[in-house]
Enzyme design. Structure first.
Site, short mmCIF file in Angstrom:
data_model
loop_
_atom_site.label_atom_id
_atom_site.label_comp_id
_atom_site.label_asym_id
_atom_site.label_seq_id
_atom_site.Cartn_x
_atom_site.Cartn_y
_atom_site.Cartn_z
N HIS A 173 28.62 51.53 71.47
CA HIS A 173 30.00 51.82 71.10
C HIS A 173 30.75 50.50 70.92
O HIS A 173 30.22 49.42 71.22
CB HIS A 173 30.68 52.70 72.15
N ASP A 184 33.03 44.58 75.48
CA ASP A 184 31.95 44.07 76.31
C ASP A 184 30.58 44.52 75.83
O ASP A 184 29.55 44.09 76.35
CB ASP A 184 32.15 44.47 77.78
N HIS A 185 30.54 45.36 74.79
CA HIS A 185 29.27 45.83 74.23
C HIS A 185 29.02 45.34 72.81
O HIS A 185 27.97 45.64 72.25
CB HIS A 185 29.24 47.36 74.25
N ASP A 203 28.10 53.32 78.65
CA ASP A 203 29.35 53.94 79.10
C ASP A 203 29.45 55.43 78.78
O ASP A 203 29.53 55.83 77.62
CB ASP A 203 30.53 53.21 78.45
N HIS A 232 25.64 47.07 84.34
CA HIS A 232 27.03 47.30 83.92
C HIS A 232 27.92 47.52 85.15
O HIS A 232 28.55 48.56 85.32
CB HIS A 232 27.11 48.49 82.96
N HIS A 255 32.58 59.42 76.32
CA HIS A 255 33.34 58.23 76.69
C HIS A 255 34.69 58.28 75.98
O HIS A 255 34.97 59.21 75.21
CB HIS A 255 32.53 56.98 76.29
#
Length: 308
Positions: free
Chosen positions: A62, A66-67, A207, A265, A140
Site C-alpha cells: 500500500h 513507510d512502505h 498493515d 513492523h 486498512h
C-alpha cells in the site's frame, strides 16, 4: 539455489536508531522479490549485500510512506546500475498516481526496464517464473494487499526405486518429462519411482486489521512474514488503526499451519522486542522469530509428506 528472506527494515511509521523503515528481499531461486521498500531501502540494500541486479520484482502492499518512500531510490538505482533484466512492479491499482509520482520523483536517465502491473479486486493472481503469486485485499485505512507465493507441486525421485528398475542417466530426465518410460520390455510410470514433493509457500502480510484474507494468505505457509505493530495491551489501538498485535499474528500462524513465523513492523513505542516474541509464542509454540534489520532467515526445507 537459495531461498531466504533478507530483512532490510523493521520499523513502522517512525524509524528508530536501530530499525529502518520497511524493506524485505525474498531470494527464491532466480527471483529476487523486493517487498515494501520504505525510506532508506537503497542504503539498507548496500549494508545487507543486496545489489540492484538481485531485484527482479517489486511488490508494494500500500502507499503509506513507510512502505513505499524508498521506491524512487531503488528505481533510479536499477537504471544507474543498468540492470539488464526487466523488473515487474505490483501495487494497488488505486495508487497508480502515487506510483507514477514516486517513479519519476526526480530527474534521472532511465535505462532499466520497469514494468508496472497493478493489482485489484479481492484476489489478483499472477504467474511468475517460480510460481503463482496471489495478491489479496486486506483491511486498512487505504487500499492494501498481502502477497502469497506458491511453488507448483512436484515429485521427488527415489534412487532405490530407480535402481530397482535399472533406470539411470538421461533416462531419468526422460521419465520425469514424459511421466513414463519404456524400459527392459515394460512401461515404468513416474509414480512408481517417485514421491510427491509439495511446493513451498511464502506469505507476506503487512498493515491490516484481522480479516479472512489474512488467513487465506497464511494458510499452510512455510514462512509467514507478518506485521505485529502493537502488543496485546494496545489491541484497541491496533483495531482503530488497522493493525495486528503480536498475539493475533501468533494466533493466525497457529490456526493456519504456518511453519516459520517472522514478526516485523514494530511500533517505536516498545523498546524491548522480547515482548512481541513472548506474546506470539503464547499463541503459536512453534518457530517464531522477531525480525531485526539486516537479518537473514532461510525458508524452511520442503515438507516431507507422511509415508514419502
Amino acid at each position: 539455489m537459495s531461498r531466504e528472506l533478507v530483512v532490510l527494515g523493521t520499523a513502522s511509521q517512525v524509524p528508530t536508531r536501530h530499525r529502518n523503515h520497511n524493506g524485505y528481499l525474498l531470494r527464491w531461486d532466480g527471483e529476487g522479490i523486493l517487498f515494501d521498500p520504505g525510506e532508506g531501502t537503497q542504503r539498507q540494500m548496500l549494508l545487507a549485500g543486496v545489489s540492484a541486479t538481485d531485484v527482479t520484482r517489486v511488490c508494494v502492499t500500500h502507499f503509506h510512506g513507510d512502505h513505499c518512500l524508498g521506491l524512487p531510490g531503488v528505481i533510479q538505482r536499477l537504471s544507474l546500475d543498468r540492470v539488464p533484466h526487466p523488473v515487474t512492479a505490483h501495487f494497488p491499482a488505486s495508487g497508480r498516481e502515487y506510483f507514477a509520482a514516486l517513479r519519476h520523483a526526480s530527474s534521472f536517465y532511465e535505462t532499466a526496464e520497469l514494468r508496472p502491473e497493478p493489482v485489484s479486486g479481492d484476489a489478483h493472481v499472477l504467474e511468475t517464473p517460480v510460481g503463482r503469486l496471489t495478491a489479496r485485499r486486506l483491511r486498512h485505512a487505504i487500499e492494501a494487499y498481502g502477497y502469497r507465493l506458491v511453488e507448483p507441486d512436484d515429485r521427488r525421485m527415489l534412487p532405490d526405486r530407480l535402481a530397482a528398475y535399472g533406470i539411470a542417466g538421461p533416462s531419468v530426465g526422460t521419465l520425469r518429462a514424459d511421466g513414463h518410460l519404456d524400459h527392459d520390455g515394460r512401461r515404468v510410470s513416474l509414480a512408481e519411482v517417485s514421491a510427491p514433493r509439495p511446493g513451498q509457500v511464502f506469505a507476506f502480510v503487512m498493515d491490516t486489521a484481522l480479516c479472512d484474507n489474512v488467513y487465506a494468505l497464511a494458510e499452510g505457509a512455510d514462512m509467514l512474514v507478518i506485521e505485529s505493530t502493537f502488543r496485546a495491551a494496545d489491541a484497541r489501538l491496533a483495531a482503530d488503526y488497522g493493525h495486528l498485535t503480536a498475539a493475533q499474528a501468533g494466533r493466525v500462524a497457529a490456526e493456519s499451519g504456518v511453519r516459520r513465523l517472522v514478526l516485523t513492523h514494530f511500533s517505536q513505542r516498545y523498546p524491548d522486542p522480547r515482548g512481541f516474541l513472548d506474546e506470539a509464542r503464547a499463541e503459536f509454540p512453534g518457530d517464531v522469530v522477531v525480525a531485526e534489520d539486516l537479518a537473514r532467515f532461510p525458508v524452511p526445507n520442503r515438507r516431507v509428506p507422511s509415508g514419502g
